[in-house]
Design a protein around this motif. Sequence first.
Motif, PDB file in Angstrom:
ATOM      1  N   ASN A   1      14.028   9.642  -4.941  1.00  0.00           N
ATOM      2  CA  ASN A   1      15.292   8.913  -4.860  1.00  0.00           C
ATOM      3  C   ASN A   1      16.465   9.769  -5.305  1.00  0.00           C
ATOM      4  N   ARG A   2      16.306  10.449  -6.434  1.00  0.00           N
ATOM      5  CA  ARG A   2      17.407  11.263  -6.978  1.00  0.00           C
ATOM      6  C   ARG A   2      17.712  12.445  -6.051  1.00  0.00           C
ATOM      7  N   ILE A   3      16.657  13.116  -5.603  1.00  0.00           N
ATOM      8  CA  ILE A   3      16.858  14.307  -4.781  1.00  0.00           C
ATOM      9  C   ILE A   3      17.475  13.953  -3.438  1.00  0.00           C
ATOM     10  N   HIS A   4      16.909  12.970  -2.756  1.00  0.00           N
ATOM     11  CA  HIS A   4      17.303  12.721  -1.372  1.00  0.00           C
ATOM     12  C   HIS A   4      18.529  11.828  -1.221  1.00  0.00           C
ATOM     13  N   SER A   5      18.955  11.192  -2.314  1.00  0.00           N
ATOM     14  CA  SER A   5      20.250  10.492  -2.266  1.00  0.00           C
ATOM     15  C   SER A   5      21.326  11.318  -2.949  1.00  0.00           C
ATOM     16  N   PHE A   6      20.955  12.519  -3.442  1.00  0.00           N
ATOM     17  CA  PHE A   6      21.870  13.387  -4.179  1.00  0.00           C
ATOM     18  C   PHE A   6      22.436  12.655  -5.402  1.00  0.00           C
TER      19      PHE A   6
ATOM     20  N   PRO B   1      12.337  12.776   5.802  1.00  0.00           N
ATOM     21  CA  PRO B   1      10.912  12.423   5.877  1.00  0.00           C
ATOM     22  C   PRO B   1       9.982  13.603   5.607  1.00  0.00           C
ATOM     23  N   PHE B   2      10.396  14.781   6.050  1.00  0.00           N
ATOM     24  CA  PHE B   2       9.556  15.969   5.857  1.00  0.00           C
ATOM     25  C   PHE B   2       9.528  16.397   4.395  1.00  0.00           C
ATOM     26  N   THR B   3      10.711  16.544   3.786  1.00  0.00           N
ATOM     27  CA  THR B   3      10.757  17.038   2.403  1.00  0.00           C
ATOM     28  C   THR B   3      10.237  15.997   1.405  1.00  0.00           C
ATOM     29  N   ALA B   4      10.555  14.730   1.626  1.00  0.00           N
ATOM     30  CA  ALA B   4      10.087  13.683   0.714  1.00  0.00           C
ATOM     31  C   ALA B   4       8.573  13.527   0.774  1.00  0.00           C
ATOM     32  N   THR B   5       8.020  13.658   1.965  1.00  0.00           N
ATOM     33  CA  THR B   5       6.562  13.575   2.117  1.00  0.00           C
ATOM     34  C   THR B   5       5.878  14.718   1.384  1.00  0.00           C
ATOM     35  N   LEU B   6       6.473  15.899   1.448  1.00  0.00           N
ATOM     36  CA  LEU B   6       5.916  17.050   0.725  1.00  0.00           C
ATOM     37  C   LEU B   6       5.941  16.815  -0.779  1.00  0.00           C
TER      38      LEU B   6
ATOM     39  N   SER C   1       0.822  -1.203   0.000  1.00  0.00           N
ATOM     40  CA  SER C   1       0.000   0.000   0.000  1.00  0.00           C
ATOM     41  C   SER C   1       0.860   1.259   0.000  1.00  0.00           C
ATOM     42  N   MET C   2       1.912   1.232   0.795  1.00  0.00           N
ATOM     43  CA  MET C   2       2.829   2.369   0.909  1.00  0.00           C
ATOM     44  C   MET C   2       3.502   2.683  -0.422  1.00  0.00           C
ATOM     45  N   PHE C   3       4.023   1.650  -1.102  1.00  0.00           N
ATOM     46  CA  PHE C   3       4.690   1.881  -2.375  1.00  0.00           C
ATOM     47  C   PHE C   3       3.702   2.278  -3.470  1.00  0.00           C
ATOM     48  N   SER C   4       2.474   1.820  -3.363  1.00  0.00           N
ATOM     49  CA  SER C   4       1.446   2.272  -4.308  1.00  0.00           C
ATOM     50  C   SER C   4       1.247   3.775  -4.185  1.00  0.00           C
ATOM     51  N   ALA C   5       1.285   4.258  -2.956  1.00  0.00           N
ATOM     52  CA  ALA C   5       1.052   5.685  -2.712  1.00  0.00           C
ATOM     53  C   ALA C   5       2.160   6.566  -3.260  1.00  0.00           C
ATOM     54  N   ILE C   6       3.410   6.108  -3.182  1.00  0.00           N
ATOM     55  CA  ILE C   6       4.542   6.976  -3.552  1.00  0.00           C
ATOM     56  C   ILE C   6       5.096   6.681  -4.938  1.00  0.00           C
ATOM     57  N   ALA C   7       4.508   5.726  -5.659  1.00  0.00           N
ATOM     58  CA  ALA C   7       5.056   5.308  -6.958  1.00  0.00           C
ATOM     59  C   ALA C   7       5.304   6.463  -7.937  1.00  0.00           C
ATOM     60  N   PRO C   8       4.341   7.392  -8.131  1.00  0.00           N
ATOM     61  CA  PRO C   8       4.557   8.435  -9.151  1.00  0.00           C
ATOM     62  C   PRO C   8       5.764   9.331  -8.888  1.00  0.00           C
ATOM     63  N   SER C   9       6.111   9.554  -7.625  1.00  0.00           N
ATOM     64  CA  SER C   9       7.234  10.448  -7.300  1.00  0.00           C
ATOM     65  C   SER C   9       8.443   9.682  -6.781  1.00  0.00           C
ATOM     66  N   TYR C  10       8.419   8.370  -6.912  1.00  0.00           N
ATOM     67  CA  TYR C  10       9.473   7.525  -6.343  1.00  0.00           C
ATOM     68  C   TYR C  10      10.849   7.869  -6.910  1.00  0.00           C
ATOM     69  N   ASP C  11      10.977   7.917  -8.223  1.00  0.00           N
ATOM     70  CA  ASP C  11      12.279   8.208  -8.844  1.00  0.00           C
ATOM     71  C   ASP C  11      12.779   9.595  -8.478  1.00  0.00           C
ATOM     72  N   LEU C  12      11.882  10.574  -8.503  1.00  0.00           N
ATOM     73  CA  LEU C  12      12.266  11.951  -8.190  1.00  0.00           C
ATOM     74  C   LEU C  12      12.800  12.050  -6.762  1.00  0.00           C
TER      75      LEU C  12
END
Length: 300
Positions: free
Chosen positions: A84-89, A238-243, A71-82
């Motif tokens: 990943n790139r931003i928060h892992s630099f 967690p804060f920025t990725a959730t936004l 359920s969790m991955f279903s929710a974040i799928a559309p922004s998952y790649d973005l």
Amino acid sequence: MNIGTCAIGYATHSPVFKPKNAVLKREHVATKYTATARRIKAMTNVGPSWTPDQLHSDPHANPEKATRVQSMFSAIAPSYDLNNRIHSFGLDQSWRKRTVREVRARLGSLRDKNILDVACGTGDLTELFYKAGANTTGGDYTPAMLEIAEIKSRKLNNSSDRIRYVNADATKLAFDNASFDVVTIAFGLRNVSSPDQAIAEFFRVLRPGGVLAILEFDQPQSKFVRFFHNLYTERIMPFTATLIARDRSGAYKYLPRSVATFLSPQGIAQFAAASGFEHIQHYSLTFGTCALTLATRPLV
């Protein structure tokens, strides 16, 4: 050439006078992508997957972990790649490329090798193995992630049968014994309900001499690095990725908690050894924030 011939030539090549079948083809593609977007939207419109109380304890002990993770991955799928790139630099892709290099070093070549990428998500690692010349199968438990992986794969060689995506449960793989030369799982073993059962399945579907590669987050050993790492992963990310994801599932609060309560690379190695793997080796990456574990199925 007379004026009539010129007019006919113009009409044939002008975008205003496209042949009917070309127009229909374009409309079909547009409809197909619109339908896919609607399916993804329907899949990703989910509520909370994790409550604060559930995350305060060990999320890996939750009996509903598999359903909640899906359920969790279903929710974040559309922004998952973005995210990943931003928060892992951008380091997430360098870690995946390192995985491909280390697997190639063990096998000598990836050309025409059969690769199974478990918990493939949106297909980043699957695509890297495809580009390295392998025959790749990406398997994931979350349909919304597979939909996005399929969309991305169309940007590759559409006529190729060397890359495909299937729904797959890491603990019950629907493949024959000794089907693959390589099995990989990147940032996914932590999300599996029974990691030891999954590793045993990886052993089963690997051919003798085949390679297992497990890429997973880790905790830095240096207290100095760990302080800033935890500040970032537990407070800022967690804060920025959730936004960015507009997430209500709690995915990015689950992430640091799931890492902190999961197996160490040594624990993963013990599971691999118990399943029968040999030549187990792990590499600490980027100050210990990530670890790559490699193992080989014995020839006999």
